[in-house]
Every structure is written in structure tokens, then in C-alpha cells.
Design an enzyme around this catalytic site. Structure first.
Site, PDB file in Angstrom:
ATOM      1  N   THR A 196       0.981  -1.213  -0.035  1.00 27.00           N
ATOM      2  CA  THR A 196       0.056   0.004  -0.041  1.00 27.00           C
ATOM      3  C   THR A 196       0.890   1.135   0.245  1.00 27.00           C
ATOM      4  O   THR A 196       1.940   1.270   0.643  1.00 27.00           O
ATOM      5  CB  THR A 196      -1.111   0.039   1.288  1.00 27.00           C
ATOM      6  N   ARG A 232     -12.894  -8.660  -3.207  1.00 28.92           N
ATOM      7  CA  ARG A 232     -12.415  -8.350  -1.865  1.00 28.92           C
ATOM      8  C   ARG A 232     -11.742  -7.180  -1.671  1.00 28.92           C
ATOM      9  O   ARG A 232     -11.337  -6.183  -2.371  1.00 28.92           O
ATOM     10  CB  ARG A 232     -11.159  -9.485  -2.120  1.00 28.92           C
ATOM     11  N   VAL A 233     -12.054  -6.640  -0.425  1.00 25.26           N
ATOM     12  CA  VAL A 233     -11.524  -5.474   0.060  1.00 25.26           C
ATOM     13  C   VAL A 233     -10.882  -5.580   1.326  1.00 25.26           C
ATOM     14  O   VAL A 233     -11.217  -6.240   2.341  1.00 25.26           O
ATOM     15  CB  VAL A 233     -13.026  -4.263   0.337  1.00 25.26           C
ATOM     16  N   GLY A 234      -9.734  -4.912   1.421  1.00 25.10           N
ATOM     17  CA  GLY A 234      -9.102  -5.073   2.645  1.00 25.10           C
ATOM     18  C   GLY A 234      -9.073  -3.849   3.644  1.00 25.10           C
ATOM     19  O   GLY A 234     -10.156  -3.243   3.726  1.00 25.10           O
ATOM     20  N   ASP A 235      -7.914  -3.764   4.494  1.00 22.50           N
ATOM     21  CA  ASP A 235      -8.196  -2.733   5.311  1.00 22.50           C
ATOM     22  C   ASP A 235      -8.178  -1.187   4.663  1.00 22.50           C
ATOM     23  O   ASP A 235      -8.592  -0.409   5.350  1.00 22.50           O
ATOM     24  CB  ASP A 235      -7.111  -2.885   6.462  1.00 22.50           C
ATOM     25  N   THR A 252      -0.079  -0.816   6.296  1.00 26.19           N
ATOM     26  CA  THR A 252       0.172  -1.594   5.251  1.00 26.19           C
ATOM     27  C   THR A 252       0.561  -3.283   5.728  1.00 26.19           C
ATOM     28  O   THR A 252       0.859  -3.367   7.028  1.00 26.19           O
ATOM     29  CB  THR A 252       1.337  -1.280   4.343  1.00 26.19           C
ATOM     30  N   GLY A 253       0.143  -4.233   5.003  1.00 28.90           N
ATOM     31  CA  GLY A 253       0.423  -5.395   5.555  1.00 28.90           C
ATOM     32  C   GLY A 253      -0.697  -6.440   5.102  1.00 28.90           C
ATOM     33  O   GLY A 253      -1.522  -5.915   4.120  1.00 28.90           O
ATOM     34  N   GLY A 302      -4.071  -7.209   4.524  1.00 27.60           N
ATOM     35  CA  GLY A 302      -5.340  -6.726   4.896  1.00 27.60           C
ATOM     36  C   GLY A 302      -6.533  -7.558   5.249  1.00 27.60           C
ATOM     37  O   GLY A 302      -7.603  -7.014   5.911  1.00 27.60           O
TER      38      GLY A 302
HETATM   39  N1  ASP Z   1      -3.329  -3.650   3.221  1.00 28.23           N
HETATM   40  C1  ASP Z   1      -3.394  -4.156   1.823  1.00 28.23           C
HETATM   41  C2  ASP Z   1      -4.540  -4.736   1.538  1.00 28.23           C
HETATM   42  O1  ASP Z   1      -4.616  -6.018   1.933  1.00 28.23           O
HETATM   43  C3  ASP Z   1      -1.964  -4.650   1.266  1.00 28.23           C
HETATM   44  C4  ASP Z   1      -1.011  -4.403   1.908  1.00 28.23           C
HETATM   45  O2  ASP Z   1      -0.813  -3.148   2.409  1.00 28.23           O
HETATM   46  O3  ASP Z   1       0.138  -5.063   1.860  1.00 28.23           O
HETATM   47  O4  ASP Z   1      -5.609  -4.411   0.785  1.00 28.23           O
END
Ligand code: ASP
Length: 202
Positions: free
Chosen positions: A133, A160-163, A183-184, A186
Site C-alpha cells: 500500500t 475482496r476489500v482489505g483494510d 500496510t500489511g 489486509g
Molecule cells: N493492506 C493492503 C490490503 O490488503 C495490502 C498491503 O498493504 O500490503 O489491501
């Protein structure tokens, strides 16, 4: 930045430059598609100052090279705060956005399992390396802005939606305190108000 540029516009500018960077495979126009071979982008922006809170987000946006401008447009001129998929697209068209520079064929045709030749010179993704991100936090004259953009995860399910576009999870800001952007993975982060917690601890 010149006086006429708002801090949120500057944040969006910085994020857009990453979205359009062809060497970035996890954000914007050249990012990894979902399991159907379609790029779906998530982005959000929050702007706070004492007594004022503004925000906008889009989720699973298709057909545009980036999503931060869409999130910015939602914040600036939509009566809602979050728009998803085809509804986000319809709003953008009503605002005069045209997906004329997108879809980018090479990106949309990108196979999920095998990287195309244009990627041959690039390091191949490693496990856990296929998502990222861009997050920007800026403050100017007491106005704090936090923005982020991502294509989520390589080969994610459609929808799909993450954080990242979820306020309090992927990004948060509190006037006079600070801002945070995540970031990480989600799928893990979005279960928690991670950035809200981080700002609360500031
Ligand atoms: N957090 C993001 C998501 O999963 C991806 C990332 O930041 O690595 O949508």
C-alpha cells in the site's frame, strides 16, 4: 507546494505518482489483478482540522489507472463517504472523470499465475511480497491529511476489500493528535481498528 494547493491535494498528487509508476506492481495502473484478471483498486483519504472532519473512499474500482483521485472526488463532492465498484464508476463519470487512460491493456491482460514478459526483468514476487500500500500523511497550517491506495492482494477474489479504504482500520487521523496509515495483510488488519488504536495511543 504553492499556497493554492490544499494539503489533501498534495497527498493525492504524491499517491497518484505511485499509482502511475509502471515499476510498482501493488498499487494503481500496473498492479497485480484479481483472480479473474481484473485490477480492482481501493483508496481512501481523510482530512481533519479542529472541528472539521472530511473523508472519502472507493473500493473495488475498475477501469481507472488509480483510485486516489476517485477517493478525493468522493470526499470533495459526494453526499456519501464510500462508493463501491460500478457505483463508484458511475459517480466518477457524473463528475466528468473518464476512464480514457484506462484500462491499460497490458495490466488487465496480465495473467495471474505467470508474469508477462514486460515483468521479466523485475524480481518475481515472493510469498507475502505480492501486496503493498502507498500511504501518505501530511500536515499544513493545522490541516492533517492521510491518504492511501492499493490493489489489495495479487489474485484476490473479485470484490475482496482489505483494510486500506476502511476508516479506522487502514487509515485514521485525529486533529491535534496525528495520523496513521497501515500496510500489511489486509485480511488480518481489516478485522481491527488498527490505525484508530495507533492514533488513540499517540
Ligand atoms: N493492506 C493492503 C490490503 O490488503 C495490502 C498491503 O498493504 O500490503 O489491501
Amino acid at each position: 507546494a504553492p499556497e493554492t494547493v490544499s494539503v489533501s491535494a498534495a497527498v493525492a498528487d504524491a499517491i497518484r505518482s505511485v499509482e502511475l509508476d509502471p515499476t510498482v506492481a501493488t498499487v494503481g495502473s500496473h498492479s497485480y489483478p484479481n483472480v479473474n484478471g481484473t485490477i480492482q483498486l481501493d483508496a481512501a483519504i481523510v482530512e481533519v482540522s479542529p472541528g472539521r472532519h472530511r473523508c472519502g473512499a472507493v473500493m473495488a474500482l475498475e477501469g481507472y489507472p488509480g483510485a486516489i483521485d476517485a477517493a478525493f472526488a468522493v470526499m470533495e463532492s459526494c453526499q456519501h463517504r464510500i462508493l463501491v465498484g460500478s457505483g463508484a464508476k458511475a459517480f466518477l463519470e457524473s463528475e466528468g472523470f473518464h476512464p480514457s487512460v484506462a484500462p491499460i491493456p497490458t495490466a488487465l491482460e496480465r495473467p495471474v499465475a505467470v508474469l508477462p514478459e514486460e515483468d521479466a526483468g523485475r524480481p518475481q514476487p515472493q510469498p507475502g511480497d505480492d501486496h503493498d500500500t502507498v500511504g501518505i500523511i501530511a500536515v499544513r497550517n493545522g490541516v492533517l491529511s492521510v491518504g492511501c491506495s492499493t490493489s489489495g492482494k495479487r489474485a484476490k477474489l473479485s470484490g475482496r476489500v482489505g483494510d486500506s479504504p476502511i476508516f479506522g482500520s487502514g487509515l485514521y487521523a485525529e486533529p491535534g493528535v496525528g495520523g496513521a496509515v497501515a500496510t500489511g495483510d489486509g485480511d488480518k488488519i481489516c478485522s481491527f481498528p488498527l490505525t484508530f488504536s495507533a492514533v488513540s495511543l499517540m
